[in-house]
Scaffold this active site. Structure first.
Site, PDB file in Angstrom:
ATOM      1  N   GLU A   1       0.820  -1.198   0.000  1.00 50.45           N
ATOM      2  CA  GLU A   1       0.000   0.000   0.000  1.00 50.45           C
ATOM      3  C   GLU A   1       0.859   1.256   0.000  1.00 50.45           C
ATOM      4  O   GLU A   1       1.953   1.281   0.558  1.00 50.45           O
ATOM      5  CB  GLU A   1      -0.944  -0.011   1.197  1.00 50.45           C
ATOM      6  CG  GLU A   1      -2.069  -1.001   0.953  1.00 50.45           C
ATOM      7  CD  GLU A   1      -3.003  -1.161   2.129  1.00 50.45           C
ATOM      8  OE1 GLU A   1      -4.217  -1.085   1.904  1.00 50.45           O
ATOM      9  OE2 GLU A   1      -2.522  -1.353   3.253  1.00 50.45           O
TER      10      GLU A   1
ATOM     11  N   CYS B   1       3.480   8.586   0.679  1.00 52.02           N
ATOM     12  CA  CYS B   1       4.075   7.679   1.667  1.00 52.02           C
ATOM     13  C   CYS B   1       4.230   6.315   0.999  1.00 52.02           C
ATOM     14  O   CYS B   1       3.242   5.701   0.596  1.00 52.02           O
ATOM     15  CB  CYS B   1       3.153   7.586   2.880  1.00 52.02           C
ATOM     16  SG  CYS B   1       3.728   6.415   4.121  1.00 52.02           S
TER      17      CYS B   1
ATOM     18  N   CYS C   1       7.430  -6.585   7.266  1.00 52.31           N
ATOM     19  CA  CYS C   1       8.572  -5.980   7.950  1.00 52.31           C
ATOM     20  C   CYS C   1       9.093  -6.966   8.986  1.00 52.31           C
ATOM     21  O   CYS C   1       8.323  -7.687   9.613  1.00 52.31           O
ATOM     22  CB  CYS C   1       8.141  -4.685   8.646  1.00 52.31           C
ATOM     23  SG  CYS C   1       9.509  -3.782   9.422  1.00 52.31           S
TER      24      CYS C   1
ATOM     25  N   CYS D   1       7.940  -4.283  15.734  1.00 55.69           N
ATOM     26  CA  CYS D   1       7.691  -3.305  16.796  1.00 55.69           C
ATOM     27  C   CYS D   1       6.332  -3.617  17.432  1.00 55.69           C
ATOM     28  O   CYS D   1       5.379  -3.985  16.744  1.00 55.69           O
ATOM     29  CB  CYS D   1       7.726  -1.884  16.236  1.00 55.69           C
ATOM     30  SG  CYS D   1       9.364  -1.465  15.589  1.00 55.69           S
TER      31      CYS D   1
ATOM     32  N   CYS E   1       2.981  -2.019  16.090  1.00 54.80           N
ATOM     33  CA  CYS E   1       2.797  -1.862  14.640  1.00 54.80           C
ATOM     34  C   CYS E   1       2.296  -3.161  14.017  1.00 54.80           C
ATOM     35  O   CYS E   1       2.900  -4.220  14.201  1.00 54.80           O
ATOM     36  CB  CYS E   1       4.119  -1.443  13.999  1.00 54.80           C
ATOM     37  SG  CYS E   1       4.008  -1.223  12.215  1.00 54.80           S
TER      38      CYS E   1
ATOM     39  N   CYS F   1      -1.135   5.734  10.458  1.00 54.17           N
ATOM     40  CA  CYS F   1      -0.005   4.954  10.974  1.00 54.17           C
ATOM     41  C   CYS F   1      -0.465   3.621  11.544  1.00 54.17           C
ATOM     42  O   CYS F   1      -1.322   3.581  12.420  1.00 54.17           O
ATOM     43  CB  CYS F   1       0.677   5.706  12.116  1.00 54.17           C
ATOM     44  SG  CYS F   1       1.785   6.963  11.574  1.00 54.17           S
TER      45      CYS F   1
HETATM   46  N1  SAH Z   1      10.321   0.977   9.640  1.00 52.58           N
HETATM   47  C1  SAH Z   1      10.411   2.398   9.534  1.00 52.58           C
HETATM   48  C2  SAH Z   1       9.396   2.954   8.577  1.00 52.58           C
HETATM   49  C3  SAH Z   1       7.959   2.917   9.078  1.00 52.58           C
HETATM   50  S1  SAH Z   1       7.593   4.537   9.465  1.00 52.58           S
HETATM   51  C4  SAH Z   1      10.350   3.019  10.906  1.00 52.58           C
HETATM   52  O1  SAH Z   1      10.032   2.300  11.864  1.00 52.58           O
HETATM   53  O2  SAH Z   1      10.639   4.184  11.058  1.00 52.58           O
HETATM   54  C5  SAH Z   1       6.126   4.504  10.223  1.00 52.58           C
HETATM   55  C6  SAH Z   1       6.069   5.268  11.545  1.00 52.58           C
HETATM   56  O3  SAH Z   1       4.783   5.019  12.129  1.00 52.58           O
HETATM   57  C7  SAH Z   1       7.100   4.740  12.515  1.00 52.58           C
HETATM   58  O4  SAH Z   1       7.598   5.765  13.318  1.00 52.58           O
HETATM   59  C8  SAH Z   1       6.266   3.758  13.308  1.00 52.58           C
HETATM   60  O5  SAH Z   1       6.839   3.495  14.537  1.00 52.58           O
HETATM   61  C9  SAH Z   1       4.935   4.459  13.398  1.00 52.58           C
HETATM   62  N2  SAH Z   1       3.806   3.549  13.729  1.00 52.58           N
HETATM   63  C10 SAH Z   1       3.691   2.234  13.489  1.00 52.58           C
HETATM   64  N3  SAH Z   1       2.538   1.747  13.988  1.00 52.58           N
HETATM   65  C11 SAH Z   1       1.894   2.779  14.542  1.00 52.58           C
HETATM   66  C12 SAH Z   1       0.649   2.932  15.205  1.00 52.58           C
HETATM   67  N4  SAH Z   1      -0.158   1.889  15.407  1.00 52.58           N
HETATM   68  N5  SAH Z   1       0.322   4.154  15.629  1.00 52.58           N
HETATM   69  C13 SAH Z   1       1.120   5.211  15.426  1.00 52.58           C
HETATM   70  N6  SAH Z   1       2.302   5.132  14.813  1.00 52.58           N
HETATM   71  C14 SAH Z   1       2.697   3.939  14.366  1.00 52.58           C
END
Ligand code: SAH
Length: 364
Positions: free
Chosen positions: A98, A111, A118, A122, A125, A341
């Site tokens: 996406e 984006c 991935c 985390c 996420c 996000c």
């Molecule tokens: N892997 C990279 C690129 C992803 S960026 C990274 O971690 O930076 C996407 C951003 O959104 C990251 O900062 C991630 O931590 C955040 N993110 C992921 N899941 C989320 C959620 N449920 N709510 C808010 N932010 C989230």
């Protein structure tokens, strides 16, 4: 383009311009045709060499025999009430990713994803839950930009790119850097690297490599916690590359004048949102040319955390500001279409035949 039965064809979408020049020369054509081909692909948005009408018929024929031009296909396009648009794209092997268009933040932003799934896992996420399916190729990363620019009629407009979609860009280092070079090419999109932001959990060796790249994007670090103890629980790779090492690498990172590193910090109620956390974060970032982007959690089923109240978010931001940090709170966009996000969903990917949730994270 129709595929030729005898022998493998090279994908034009995967070729940096110098490689395309070599490929043309090897076939007895002049190198400068690469510029024309680049213009057709990236500026005029064609996905078939037969449409490249300033090339001789013979050259077009030869190109059609020796090359393909792969373009991701739009499976679904959804628009949020706030103008955010989410694109579900199908790649040549059937995998889906996406990409999101976020208008007026204040600039126009694409984006894009760098991997299917991935490996970073985390805790908050959803993409992390599906694991890594595969890396995207440079052509697939740039392909998202080609498709969005075309679908949104934005080929002649200015936009920014954030590598904040599915995947960890530094875990797919070579293809990501190649994509940045293709995007930067003066005969293609001619994107200034200053309009591109790479977001990473901070894979240290790759971060150090990035510091030496000629085409250098803006850097965003997904920090999320000020101590190893807490960050280790949220971002598993922290056990390998800890907070101090990442901050030290950031201090050494060669920033252009006036530019700063963004530190993303997802706020999780009762987990990393205390006054002490804010103070520790401020101490940690003192001496780093930084700005902090607070991201209130986008809650989702399967994510064992909650979003803090607005009062807690404001207080956290205020403490950082009192410590002279530049801080912004990311407003969630596109939540109604699950484009925010941690909310994008791709169904039916490799791992289980059941509906699988894949997320791509973004809001402004
Ligand atoms: N892997 C990279 C690129 C992803 S960026 C990274 O971690 O930076 C996407 C951003 O959104 C990251 O900062 C991630 O931590 C955040 N993110 C992921 N899941 C989320 C959620 N449920 N709510 C808010 N932010 C989230």
């Amino acid at each position: 383009m129709t595929a030729r039965a005898d022998g493998p064809q090279t994908d034009l979408a995967e070729l940096e311009r110098p490689a395309l020049e070599d490929a043309l020369e090897a076939r007895g054509y002049r190198r400068f045709h690469a510029r024309q081909i680049y213009r057709w692909i990236y500026r005029r948005g064609v996905s078939d060499v037969s449409a490249m009408t300033d090339l001789s018929r013979k050259l077009r024929q030869r190109l059609a025999e020796d090359f393909i031009l792969t373009t991701p296909e739009i499976v679904l396009r959804q628009q949020s009430v706030d103008g955010t648009e989410k694109f579900l794209l199908r790649l040549a092997d059937g995998q889906q990713i996406e990409s999101v268009f976020i208008p007026d933040t204040p600039s126009m932003t694409f984006c894009v994803s760098t991997q299917v799934g991935c490996a970073m896992a985390c805790a908050f996420c959803l993409t992390g839950k599906m694991g890594l399916v595969r890396n995207l190729t440079a052509g697939e990363i740039v392909g998202q930009v080609r498709v969005l620019a075309g679908a949104l009629d934005m080929r002649d407009k200015r936009f920014n790119i954030v590598l904040m979609g599915m995947g960890e860009p530094l875990h797919n280092y070579d293809e990501t850097m190649k994509a940045l070079r293709i995007l930067n090419d003066e005969h293609g999109f001619a994107m200034s690297p200053r309009r591109i932001t790479l977001s990473t959990v901070g894979l240290l060796p790759a971060l150090e490599r990035l510091a030496r790249e000629p085409v250098m994007p803006n850097l965003a670090i997904s920090l999320h916690a000020p101590t190893d103890e807490l960050r280790g629980e949220l971002v598993p790779i922290n056990k390998k590359y800890g907070v101090k090492d990442i901050i030290d690498a950031c201090k050494r990172f060669p920033l252009k004048r006036r530019s700063r590193i963004t530190f993303e910090y997802v706020l999780l109620a009762g987990v990393n949102d205390s006054l002490d956390d804010a103070r520790r974060l401020a101490t940690l970032l003192s001496g780093v040319k930084s700005k902090v982007n607070l991201i209130p959690l986008n809650a989702a089923a399967g994510i064992p955390f909650e979003r803090p109240s607005d009062r807690v978010i404001d207080r956290f931001a205020q403490i950082l500001a009192e410590h002279h940090l530049t801080v912004s709170v990311r407003k969630s966009r596109g939540r109604d279409i699950r484009a925010a996000c941690g909310q994008l969903i791709v169904e039916g990917q490799k791992k289980s035949p059941a509906q699988q949730l894949a997320t791509l994270a973004f809001s402004d």
